[in-house]
Design a protein around this motif. Structure first.
Motif, PDB file in Angstrom:
ATOM      1  N   MET A   8       0.834  -1.204   0.000  1.00 49.49           N
ATOM      2  CA  MET A   8       0.000   0.000   0.000  1.00 49.49           C
ATOM      3  C   MET A   8       0.868   1.253   0.000  1.00 49.49           C
ATOM      4  N   ILE A   9       1.874   1.261   0.892  1.00 46.54           N
ATOM      5  CA  ILE A   9       2.686   2.470   1.048  1.00 46.54           C
ATOM      6  C   ILE A   9       3.574   2.679  -0.178  1.00 46.54           C
ATOM      7  N   ALA A  10       4.026   1.583  -0.793  1.00 46.52           N
ATOM      8  CA  ALA A  10       4.824   1.726  -2.014  1.00 46.52           C
ATOM      9  C   ALA A  10       4.066   2.539  -3.045  1.00 46.52           C
TER      10      ALA A  10
ATOM     11  N   VAL B  20      -1.196   9.152   7.015  1.00 46.72           N
ATOM     12  CA  VAL B  20      -1.932   9.092   8.276  1.00 46.72           C
ATOM     13  C   VAL B  20      -3.212   8.287   8.106  1.00 46.72           C
ATOM     14  N   SER B  21      -3.918   8.494   6.989  1.00 50.00           N
ATOM     15  CA  SER B  21      -5.151   7.719   6.844  1.00 50.00           C
ATOM     16  C   SER B  21      -4.827   6.245   6.619  1.00 50.00           C
ATOM     17  N   GLN B  22      -3.657   5.974   6.051  1.00 44.34           N
ATOM     18  CA  GLN B  22      -3.232   4.574   5.927  1.00 44.34           C
ATOM     19  C   GLN B  22      -2.963   3.982   7.314  1.00 44.34           C
ATOM     20  N   LEU B  23      -2.401   4.807   8.194  1.00 46.33           N
ATOM     21  CA  LEU B  23      -2.157   4.342   9.566  1.00 46.33           C
ATOM     22  C   LEU B  23      -3.474   4.040  10.263  1.00 46.33           C
TER      23      LEU B  23
ATOM     24  N   SER C 264      -7.252  10.757  12.633  1.00 45.98           N
ATOM     25  CA  SER C 264      -7.720  11.359  11.373  1.00 45.98           C
ATOM     26  C   SER C 264      -7.698  12.872  11.479  1.00 45.98           C
ATOM     27  N   ILE C 265      -8.161  13.392  12.634  1.00 44.39           N
ATOM     28  CA  ILE C 265      -8.204  14.849  12.792  1.00 44.39           C
ATOM     29  C   ILE C 265      -6.792  15.421  12.747  1.00 44.39           C
TER      30      ILE C 265
ATOM     31  N   VAL D 251      -2.532  18.428  10.063  1.00 47.36           N
ATOM     32  CA  VAL D 251      -1.166  18.474   9.511  1.00 47.36           C
ATOM     33  C   VAL D 251      -1.208  18.731   8.016  1.00 47.36           C
ATOM     34  N   GLY D 252      -2.149  18.040   7.338  1.00 48.54           N
ATOM     35  CA  GLY D 252      -2.289  18.223   5.898  1.00 48.54           C
ATOM     36  C   GLY D 252      -2.581  19.666   5.535  1.00 48.54           C
TER      37      GLY D 252
END
Lengths: 217, 212
Positions: free
Chosen positions: A103-105, A151-154, A206-207, A212-213
């Protein structure tokens, strides 16, 4: 009412929180490992090295398109046939790292692609080689772009750790099952507690990710 | 591996059928619910907006497994009997619709405000402008993300294995426990999953490139 107060006794809540600790521990290790592996794979896929990039891309696509649950089963029940018998937590970590790296790749690759090509050319023209260009110029910008996605992947990784309950990893969902397994009256309270705990952790993250985004853009 | 295909072919087809059925039902209903949720948020009412947000954030931030297990264990305890497939499909629909709502909302927001205003100024009502001007553009923008969500949905349908939903992964476990050939059982089922997800995912890649 009595059931609910009994269900939420400190012993049970503490038991759940112990599970939360395992959940977060697994998530953190998997995130760190797959961040490293995923970044390497993403760069390799982007680098357009003959055969290598295509192979990496193909493997990443395969991993990304398989259900995580299947990968967990394969790791825990399949690998022992090859003579490798991981314990439950290592098995969960291995399986989830494989999946998350894929996923991260893809996230890293899309981040690199979103960096303007001029940046890369400019850096190359100053005499930097590919690795230097990547490390000093492209990656810092790429990571800045993809922090919200990471972050949303985390968050989805934390949610996915619940799947590890199938191989009896003592994470939060498993702990809840143990509690209501001893007293079926606790089923509803335990699910409410479980949902609440997951929600608090994931929603906060998520917040933070959104903030941060926004800060970065 | 060939052995598993030949010996358990019918079982695998059954699993494939349940996985496809679950995915299709979820696809249809979560698209509808997701779109409705996204549109409801456009209403001026603060209360409706809040309720939609609560639905979306709750289902996005709780593991699918917890939702499905909740339905599977709690509904029979207090209401009526429910089988694994139904519980799993309903859970997956609730879960996926929250994601789809969020994708479509971001699509609607990415359509320029001028489009809506322009459509309104030609005399269309708000909903006409939405229906004929904004939504078509929004859908075009979000097609790649929606496609990814549909790939995720097929993968997530493996959650049925948890609640005896007879899907592909459930059959893989059944075959593995019969033959003790875990590696090949999971490989075979993995290939079947890839046959479902890979073409979709490559097609989405292609669309993404074409649309951008």
């Amino acid at each position: 009412m009595q059931t609910w107060t009994n269900a939420f006794s400190w012993i049970n809540i503490r038991f759940l929180l112990l599970g939360l600790k395992v959940t977060l521990f697994i998530s953190l290790i998997v995130m760190v490992l797959s961040f490293i592996i995923g970044s390497l794979l993403g760069i390799l896929r982007f680098a357009k090295i003959k055969y290598v990039s295509a192979t990496v891309g193909f493997i990443v696509d395969i991993v990304r398109n398989l259900p995580l649950l299947l990968i967990i089963f394969f790791t825990y029940f399949g690998l022992p046939n090859f003579g490798f018998r991981p314990d439950v937590i290592p098995a969960a970590i291995i399986a989830m790292t494989v999946f998350e790296s894929g996923m991260i790749a893809e996230i890293v690759r899309s981040g690199i692609q979103s960096v303007a090509p001029g940046q890369m050319e400019g850096a190359c023209s100053t005499g930097m080689n590919f690795a230097q260009t990547m490390w000093h110029v492209v990656l810092p910008q790429a990571y800045k772009h993809i922090i919200p996605t990471l972050v949303s992947q985390l968050v989805s990784l934390i949610k996915d750790t619940s799947l590890a309950t199938i191989i009896v990893v003592p994470e939060m969902t498993q702990q809840a099952q143990i509690v209501y397994g001893q007293n079926a009256n606790f089923t509803l309270p335990m699910f409410v507690a479980l949902a609440l705990l997951y929600f608090v952790v994931c929603f906060t993250l998520s917040i933070v990710g959104n903030l941060v985004g926004k800060q970065l853009s | 591996m060939i052995n598993i295909f030949t010996h358990f072919g019918s079982q695998l087809v059954v699993g494939l059928g349940w996985t496809l059925l679950c995915s299709l039902i979820t696809l249809v209903f979560s698209s509808i619910i997701g779109t409705v949720l996204a549109l409801l948020q456009m209403l001026p009412s603060k209360l409706v907006h809040l309720l939609c947000r609560i639905y979306i954030e709750v289902f996005r931030n709780i593991p699918l497994l917890v939702i499905v297990m909740f339905l599977y264990l709690i509904i029979p305890l207090y209401f009526f009997k429910i089988n694994g497939f139904t519980a799993g499909t309903i859970g997956l629909t609730l879960y996926t619709s929250a994601f789809i709502a969020e994708i479509i909302r971001s699509g609607i927001q990415s359509v320029e405000a001028g489009q809506l205003e322009g459509a309104r100024s030609t005399g269309m009502t708000y909903w006409q402008a939405m229906r004929y001007v904004v939504l078509p553009q929004a859908f075009k923008i979000v097609i790649p993300s929606l496609g990814n969500q549909f790939v995720n949905l097929i993968k997530d349908s493996s959650i049925l294995a948890f609640v005896a939903g007879f899907d592909l992964l459930y059959q893989a476990n059944a075959i593995a426990s019969k033959t003790f050939d875990t590696i090949n059982s999971y490989l075979v089922v993995g290939i079947l999953y890839l046959l479902l997800t890979m073409p979709l995912s490559y097609y989405m890649h292609y669309l993404e490139k074409k649309l951008s």
